[in-house]
Design a protein around this motif. Sequence first.
Motif: not given
Length: 120
Positions: A19-25, A108-109, A112-113, A116
Motif C-alpha cells: 500500500i505504501l509503495r503504491r502511494s509513492g513512499y 487503505c484510506k 493513508l489519511d 498524510s
Amino acid sequence: MKILVVEDDFLNRKLVSEILRRSGYTVLAASNAGDGIRIAKEQQPALVLMDIDLHALNDGLSAAKQLKQDDTTKHINVVAITDYTNRGTEMRIYDAGCDAYVANPISCKALLDTISSFVK
C-alpha cells in the motif's frame, strides 16, 4: 519519503508495505521490535508504523516508548497498528508515546489519511 513498517506477521507486513509503495513512499521493514529500533536509528524514517503485538524481544508499545525516549529518534512519529480498539488499549498506545493508531483490518484510506496527517 521513508516509512518504517514494524510487523511480525509476514502477510500484514507485505500488505502494508505494498500500500505504501503504491502511494509513492519508500518502505523500510522489520519483523521484530529490536530490528525496528535499530533501523529507525540508522535510517531516520519520517514515520514508523508499529504493530503493538510483536512477539520477539519486546512488544510494539515498549519499542515505541524506547523510540520516543531516545534523543536520536524521539522526533519520529509513531503510528500504532492494533487489532484491539477499546478505550484501555487506546490509552496504552498514547501512554507509550505513539502519535496515532490505525486498526486492523487495515483500511487503505484510513492508513493513508493517518500517514498524510504526519508527512505533509
